[in-house]
Design a protein around this motif. Structure first.
Motif, mmCIF file in Angstrom:
data_model
loop_
_atom_site.group_PDB
_atom_site.id
_atom_site.type_symbol
_atom_site.label_atom_id
_atom_site.label_comp_id
_atom_site.label_asym_id
_atom_site.label_seq_id
_atom_site.Cartn_x
_atom_site.Cartn_y
_atom_site.Cartn_z
ATOM 1 N N PRO A 169 0.833 -1.206 0.000
ATOM 2 C CA PRO A 169 0.000 0.000 0.000
ATOM 3 C C PRO A 169 0.866 1.253 0.000
ATOM 4 O O PRO A 169 1.912 1.296 0.651
ATOM 5 C CB PRO A 169 -0.802 -0.131 1.300
ATOM 6 N N ALA A 170 0.415 2.267 -0.732
ATOM 7 C CA ALA A 170 1.240 3.457 -0.951
ATOM 8 C C ALA A 170 1.675 4.117 0.357
ATOM 9 O O ALA A 170 2.828 4.547 0.500
ATOM 10 C CB ALA A 170 0.486 4.460 -1.821
ATOM 11 N N GLY A 171 0.776 4.209 1.326
ATOM 12 C CA GLY A 171 1.121 4.880 2.576
ATOM 13 C C GLY A 171 2.238 4.186 3.326
ATOM 14 O O GLY A 171 3.209 4.809 3.750
ATOM 15 N N SER A 172 2.116 2.858 3.499
ATOM 16 C CA SER A 172 3.155 2.120 4.215
ATOM 17 C C SER A 172 4.448 2.072 3.417
ATOM 18 O O SER A 172 5.549 2.093 3.991
ATOM 19 C CB SER A 172 2.675 0.697 4.522
ATOM 20 N N PHE A 173 4.329 2.023 2.087
ATOM 21 C CA PHE A 173 5.525 2.009 1.244
ATOM 22 C C PHE A 173 6.279 3.322 1.379
ATOM 23 O O PHE A 173 7.514 3.343 1.468
ATOM 24 C CB PHE A 173 5.125 1.766 -0.212
ATOM 25 N N ALA A 174 5.548 4.434 1.405
ATOM 26 C CA ALA A 174 6.189 5.744 1.563
ATOM 27 C C ALA A 174 6.916 5.829 2.897
ATOM 28 O O ALA A 174 8.041 6.342 2.983
ATOM 29 C CB ALA A 174 5.142 6.849 1.449
ATOM 30 N N ALA A 175 6.292 5.310 3.958
ATOM 31 C CA ALA A 175 6.926 5.342 5.281
ATOM 32 C C ALA A 175 8.182 4.479 5.299
ATOM 33 O O ALA A 175 9.203 4.864 5.873
ATOM 34 C CB ALA A 175 5.933 4.858 6.338
ATOM 35 N N LEU A 231 13.511 14.063 2.016
ATOM 36 C CA LEU A 231 13.323 12.647 1.727
ATOM 37 C C LEU A 231 11.873 12.220 1.911
ATOM 38 O O LEU A 231 11.424 11.262 1.269
ATOM 39 C CB LEU A 231 14.242 11.811 2.620
ATOM 40 N N LEU A 232 11.145 12.903 2.768
ATOM 41 C CA LEU A 232 9.722 12.622 2.906
ATOM 42 C C LEU A 232 8.993 12.940 1.604
ATOM 43 O O LEU A 232 8.125 12.183 1.155
ATOM 44 C CB LEU A 232 9.129 13.435 4.060
ATOM 45 N N VAL A 233 9.361 14.064 0.975
ATOM 46 C CA VAL A 233 8.758 14.425 -0.316
ATOM 47 C C VAL A 233 9.094 13.377 -1.372
ATOM 48 O O VAL A 233 8.215 12.923 -2.126
ATOM 49 C CB VAL A 233 9.249 15.820 -0.766
ATOM 50 N N SER A 234 10.359 12.960 -1.436
ATOM 51 C CA SER A 234 10.742 11.961 -2.437
ATOM 52 C C SER A 234 10.059 10.625 -2.157
ATOM 53 O O SER A 234 9.700 9.894 -3.089
ATOM 54 C CB SER A 234 12.260 11.786 -2.462
ATOM 55 N N GLY A 235 9.859 10.290 -0.881
ATOM 56 C CA GLY A 235 9.157 9.056 -0.541
ATOM 57 C C GLY A 235 7.706 9.084 -0.981
ATOM 58 O O GLY A 235 7.167 8.078 -1.456
ATOM 59 N N VAL A 236 7.060 10.230 -0.819
ATOM 60 C CA VAL A 236 5.673 10.368 -1.275
ATOM 61 C C VAL A 236 5.599 10.224 -2.792
ATOM 62 O O VAL A 236 4.700 9.562 -3.337
ATOM 63 C CB VAL A 236 5.097 11.726 -0.813
ATOM 64 N N ILE A 237 6.547 10.833 -3.501
ATOM 65 C CA ILE A 237 6.578 10.710 -4.961
ATOM 66 C C ILE A 237 6.791 9.252 -5.363
ATOM 67 O O ILE A 237 6.125 8.730 -6.280
ATOM 68 C CB ILE A 237 7.691 11.591 -5.555
ATOM 69 N N PHE A 271 3.420 7.299 -4.563
ATOM 70 C CA PHE A 271 2.170 7.678 -5.213
ATOM 71 C C PHE A 271 2.324 8.038 -6.688
ATOM 72 O O PHE A 271 1.380 7.868 -7.462
ATOM 73 C CB PHE A 271 1.536 8.859 -4.472
ATOM 74 N N VAL A 272 3.499 8.546 -7.087
ATOM 75 C CA VAL A 272 3.673 8.992 -8.477
ATOM 76 C C VAL A 272 4.344 7.915 -9.331
ATOM 77 O O VAL A 272 3.878 7.605 -10.429
ATOM 78 C CB VAL A 272 4.494 10.298 -8.534
ATOM 79 N N THR A 273 5.445 7.330 -8.819
ATOM 80 C CA THR A 273 6.198 6.353 -9.615
ATOM 81 C C THR A 273 5.323 5.197 -10.109
ATOM 82 O O THR A 273 5.396 4.848 -11.294
ATOM 83 C CB THR A 273 7.394 5.812 -8.804
ATOM 84 N N PRO A 274 4.479 4.568 -9.266
ATOM 85 C CA PRO A 274 3.670 3.449 -9.759
ATOM 86 C C PRO A 274 2.330 3.867 -10.378
ATOM 87 O O PRO A 274 1.525 3.003 -10.737
ATOM 88 C CB PRO A 274 3.438 2.624 -8.493
#
Length: 336
Positions: free
Chosen positions: A156-162, A272-278, A281-284
């Protein structure tokens, strides 16, 4: 300087300062308050003299404690506020990144070249590919919808970003904190990142899918790798400070650069939080490749503009990324 004579000459002043501090500021008369300020200034000078001429650990510890207590009594206790956070992100953090630009820009260029060379070497040498992964596994990794592509949507995007943010923030913190060990841990972190990206590029390139790999890594990788390179460059600079502190004493140089480096850990955590969100949510996402890369490029250009415009102005105004002057240790010039 004869330390015993020095202590005998000034012990009464230190004891008097300690007695005034024990009574507390509200219980002092006007004359006593003035005396406390005078003794505080003298003791700060004494501390500087001892540190530069005869750094006895016990005496330095006692005077440091006295000076810190007196400073708190004179200047008042200070607590962090939202204003401090705003000042940090508006001036301190970008100035610190700008000041270390020569280190991290050089690091970025060398590492990018190394990634390209590793990728080319692997992509053009079947023997190297087979040494890394078996042919069947390579086909599974690089096929459309294979493991390289599924990685970004496997959770899931949220856990993946974290998860991504935690891993990258840990790597950045290692560079910033452990850089003081002559930069050796920093080189290890860089090696891991360069090799991992280079292998991915090479294996996907061997299947004729380097464009797909770049389309997956560039949206978030531009900002993510820049943050890692900033942390690595700063860590290497801190390691070099141990070797060559310049006109400052080694202790002073390490204190100033170390505080700035630790502050950068907070700022890079936000980047890095911004890059993690990208990445989550954006890459996939089903957006076209050009749109996903465009979002990553906008984030990268925004960060570079933040550093080279706002950071440059702050640095030219005297900002270094260090803590506020009132939060630093007292340091007075003294002759040896």
């Amino acid at each position: 300087m004869d330390l015993d004579v020095f202590v005998a000459a000034h012990r009464a002043e230190w004891d008097r300062l300690d007695a005034l501090l024990r009574r507390g500021g509200r219980r002092l008369s006007g004359e006593e308050a003035d005396e406390l300020v005078t003794l505080y200034q003298r003791t700060a000078t004494h501390l500087s003299l001892v540190q530069s001429s005869a750094p006895d650990p016990a005496l330095v510890a006692r005077l440091t404690t006295l000076v810190a207590r007196a400073r708190s009594a004179v200047a008042g206790a200070r607590t962090a506020s939202w204003r401090d956070a705003g000042r940090f992100f508006a001036a301190g953090f970008p100035a610190a990144v700008y000041r270390s630009r020569h280190w991290w820009v050089s690091t970025a260029l060398v590492c990018t070249l190394a990634i390209a060379l590793i990728g080319w070497w692997i992509a053009t040498n079947p023997d190297v590919q087979s040494a890394i992964v078996a042919p069947d596994a390579l086909r599974e990794l690089t096929r459309p919808g294979g493991e390289y592509e599924d990685y970004y949507s496997s959770n899931p995007a949220g856990s993946f970003a974290a998860q991504v943010w935690t891993n990258n923030a840990q790597a950045a913190a290692i560079c910033l904190v452990l850089g003081v060990f002559l930069g050796i841990p920093v080189l290890f972190v860089l090696y891991q990142n360069v090799v991992n990206v280079g292998i991915g590029l090479g294996l996907m390139g061997s299947a004729g899918r380097a464009d797909t790999f770049l389309g997956l890594i560039l949206p978030h990788g531009l900002l993510e790798l820049t943050a890692v390179f900033v942390a690595a460059g700063t860590g290497l600079r801190l390691g070099w400070t141990v070797i060559d502190p310049g006109p400052r004493s080694r202790r002073t140089a390490l204190a100033e650069e170390g505080r700035a480096a630790l502050g950068m850990a907070l700022g890079l955590g936000a980047v890095l939080l911004v890059s993690g969100v990208i990445e989550a949510f954006v890459t996939p996402s089903p957006l076209p490749t050009w749109a996903r890369i465009g979002i990553g490029l906008v984030a990268e250009l925004a960060f570079l503009g933040y550093v080279f415009v706002i950071g440059r102005r702050a640095a030219e105004a005297g900002e270094t990324g260090d803590v506020e002057r009132l939060d630093r240790a007292d340091r007075l010039p003294a002759a040896a």
